[in-house]
Design a protein around this motif. Sequence first.
Motif, short mmCIF file in Angstrom:
data_model
loop_
_atom_site.label_atom_id
_atom_site.label_comp_id
_atom_site.label_asym_id
_atom_site.label_seq_id
_atom_site.Cartn_x
_atom_site.Cartn_y
_atom_site.Cartn_z
N ALA A 80 -26.88 54.85 55.49
CA ALA A 80 -27.33 56.09 56.14
C ALA A 80 -28.84 56.24 56.03
CB ALA A 80 -26.62 57.29 55.51
N ARG A 81 -29.38 55.97 54.83
CA ARG A 81 -30.83 56.08 54.65
C ARG A 81 -31.57 55.07 55.51
NH1 ARG A 81 -30.16 56.18 48.17
NH2 ARG A 81 -29.58 58.37 47.91
N GLU A 82 -31.02 53.86 55.61
CA GLU A 82 -31.68 52.84 56.42
C GLU A 82 -31.65 53.21 57.90
OE1 GLU A 82 -31.65 48.00 57.08
OE2 GLU A 82 -29.82 49.00 56.45
N SER A 83 -30.53 53.78 58.37
CA SER A 83 -30.42 54.18 59.78
C SER A 83 -31.47 55.23 60.12
CB SER A 83 -29.01 54.73 60.05
OG SER A 83 -28.04 53.73 59.90
N ILE A 84 -31.66 56.17 59.21
CA ILE A 84 -32.66 57.23 59.44
C ILE A 84 -34.06 56.64 59.42
CG2 ILE A 84 -33.66 59.34 58.48
CD1 ILE A 84 -30.84 59.99 57.40
N ALA A 85 -34.32 55.78 58.42
CA ALA A 85 -35.67 55.23 58.24
C ALA A 85 -36.07 54.30 59.37
CB ALA A 85 -35.76 54.51 56.91
N GLY A 88 -35.27 53.79 65.94
CA GLY A 88 -36.24 53.48 66.99
C GLY A 88 -37.31 52.47 66.60
N GLN A 89 -37.17 51.88 65.41
CA GLN A 89 -38.18 50.93 64.95
C GLN A 89 -37.72 49.48 65.12
OE1 GLN A 89 -39.23 51.76 60.90
NE2 GLN A 89 -39.93 53.85 61.32
N GLU A 90 -38.68 48.58 65.06
CA GLU A 90 -38.39 47.15 65.09
C GLU A 90 -37.61 46.79 63.83
OE1 GLU A 90 -40.92 42.97 65.57
OE2 GLU A 90 -41.91 44.83 64.93
N LEU A 91 -36.67 45.84 63.94
CA LEU A 91 -35.87 45.42 62.80
C LEU A 91 -36.78 44.92 61.69
CD1 LEU A 91 -32.95 45.06 61.82
CD2 LEU A 91 -33.02 42.74 62.73
N SER A 92 -36.66 45.51 60.50
CA SER A 92 -37.52 45.14 59.39
C SER A 92 -36.68 45.08 58.12
CB SER A 92 -38.67 46.14 59.24
OG SER A 92 -38.14 47.43 58.94
N GLY A 93 -37.32 44.82 57.02
CA GLY A 93 -36.63 44.71 55.74
C GLY A 93 -37.00 43.42 55.05
N LYS A 116 -37.96 33.85 61.84
CA LYS A 116 -39.18 34.62 61.54
C LYS A 116 -39.93 34.96 62.82
CE LYS A 116 -42.27 36.57 59.05
NZ LYS A 116 -41.99 37.95 58.64
N ARG A 117 -39.95 34.04 63.78
CA ARG A 117 -40.60 34.34 65.07
C ARG A 117 -39.85 35.44 65.81
NH1 ARG A 117 -41.94 28.68 65.26
NH2 ARG A 117 -39.88 28.19 66.12
N LEU A 118 -38.50 35.41 65.74
CA LEU A 118 -37.70 36.42 66.44
C LEU A 118 -37.83 37.79 65.79
CD1 LEU A 118 -34.41 34.36 67.02
CD2 LEU A 118 -36.05 35.08 68.77
N HIS A 119 -38.00 37.81 64.46
CA HIS A 119 -38.05 39.08 63.72
C HIS A 119 -39.27 39.10 62.80
CE1 HIS A 119 -33.98 39.83 65.15
NE2 HIS A 119 -33.65 38.63 64.73
N PRO A 120 -40.47 39.24 63.39
CA PRO A 120 -41.70 39.15 62.59
C PRO A 120 -41.83 40.23 61.51
CG PRO A 120 -42.17 39.91 64.83
CD PRO A 120 -40.75 39.45 64.82
N THR A 281 -28.20 45.20 54.31
CA THR A 281 -29.18 45.84 55.18
C THR A 281 -29.03 45.25 56.58
OG1 THR A 281 -30.86 44.17 54.70
CG2 THR A 281 -30.78 46.09 53.24
N ARG A 282 -29.61 45.92 57.56
CA ARG A 282 -29.57 45.39 58.92
C ARG A 282 -30.24 44.03 58.97
NH1 ARG A 282 -32.61 48.94 62.57
NH2 ARG A 282 -31.89 47.54 64.20
N ALA A 283 -31.32 43.88 58.20
CA ALA A 283 -32.03 42.60 58.18
C ALA A 283 -31.14 41.49 57.62
CB ALA A 283 -33.29 42.74 57.33
N MET A 284 -30.43 41.78 56.53
CA MET A 284 -29.58 40.76 55.90
C MET A 284 -28.40 40.41 56.80
SD MET A 284 -27.76 40.96 52.17
CE MET A 284 -26.40 39.88 51.73
N ALA A 285 -27.76 41.42 57.39
CA ALA A 285 -26.63 41.17 58.28
C ALA A 285 -27.06 40.35 59.49
CB ALA A 285 -26.02 42.50 58.73
N THR A 286 -28.23 40.66 60.04
CA THR A 286 -28.75 39.92 61.19
C THR A 286 -29.04 38.48 60.81
OG1 THR A 286 -29.75 41.94 62.09
CG2 THR A 286 -30.59 39.85 62.93
N PHE A 287 -29.61 38.29 59.62
CA PHE A 287 -29.94 36.94 59.16
C PHE A 287 -28.67 36.10 58.97
CE2 PHE A 287 -30.53 33.89 55.72
CZ PHE A 287 -31.57 33.12 56.24
#
Length: 299
Positions: A80-85, A88-93, A116-120, A281-287
């Motif tokens: 929930a905290r990550e969704s709020i933070a 509308g932002q670029e995927l980070s973490g 890394k190029r896809l998610h700078p 995290t969204r970053a870890m799941a995406t990775f």
Amino acid sequence: MSLDVQSLTLLVQILDAGNLAEAARRMKMSRANVSYHLNQVERAIGQQLIRRTTRRLEATEIGLKLYEHGRVIQNELLAARESIATLGQELSGRVRLSVPSGYGQLAMSPWLLEFKRLHPAIVLDVLFENRVEDLMRDEVDVAVRVLSEPPQNLVARDLGPVRFVACASRAYAEQAGLPQRLEDLQHTPLLTAAVIGKQLRLAAYQDEERHEVLIEPTLISENFMFLREAVLAGLGVGLVPDYTVRDLLEAGTVVTALDAWRLSIFGTRMHLLYMPNRHHTRAMATFIEYVLRRAQARA
């Protein structure tokens, strides 16, 4: 003190840490303070939640049930905290990854650079190491390992087969010859990795048959990049994963032997490993999904 989210979080932190001293360090509290709060929770519930052993802490049956509830709550709060933070932002973490030296450098490096190029905005922290006992430590989110049987306390995602080859430089093969039978390996200077303190056994499969050969390498290293150089230097016959020498085989500078056999030392599958109850995290799941796709395309 009644059972609330704070109490469940305390229980999760202690059990994840494995001992009170480490839990105190992570929570920035004194060991005595952590012990006091745990005793208060147990007194309020009227049951022992954690059993103290000489080596580490273990959850009782009720403690394990409450731990699982606490983990779910903690992960939902983090999500929930990550969704709020990140709205509308670029995927980070940050993703901290542990990969074997050879596979990481020779097979995964292009994947990691492309990710890394896809998610700078994602911080990718890569450790090149081979030891299995490092998997449980908190600093690592994801690990990649060759294992015959993945640990039951970890989630294991299959990245595909690992194929070992018996190989040598063309110059060595022309001068000394290559092993023609499995038994020949016992009289051949071998270059490979080994498990300290254990006798090394090479498993060989042909059709439905499985054979085992005891081997004694003359050059041992867990770093397959070093073994690759040793093969090129003509120091003997390497028993290495095929990805270690694939480009050399294509170039013709290295040749293989015993091609009718499927060879294995540490296991026949590569696995991606992570803790089952740790928040993704969204970053870890995406990775994780990205690596699984790349491995599937490679297999």
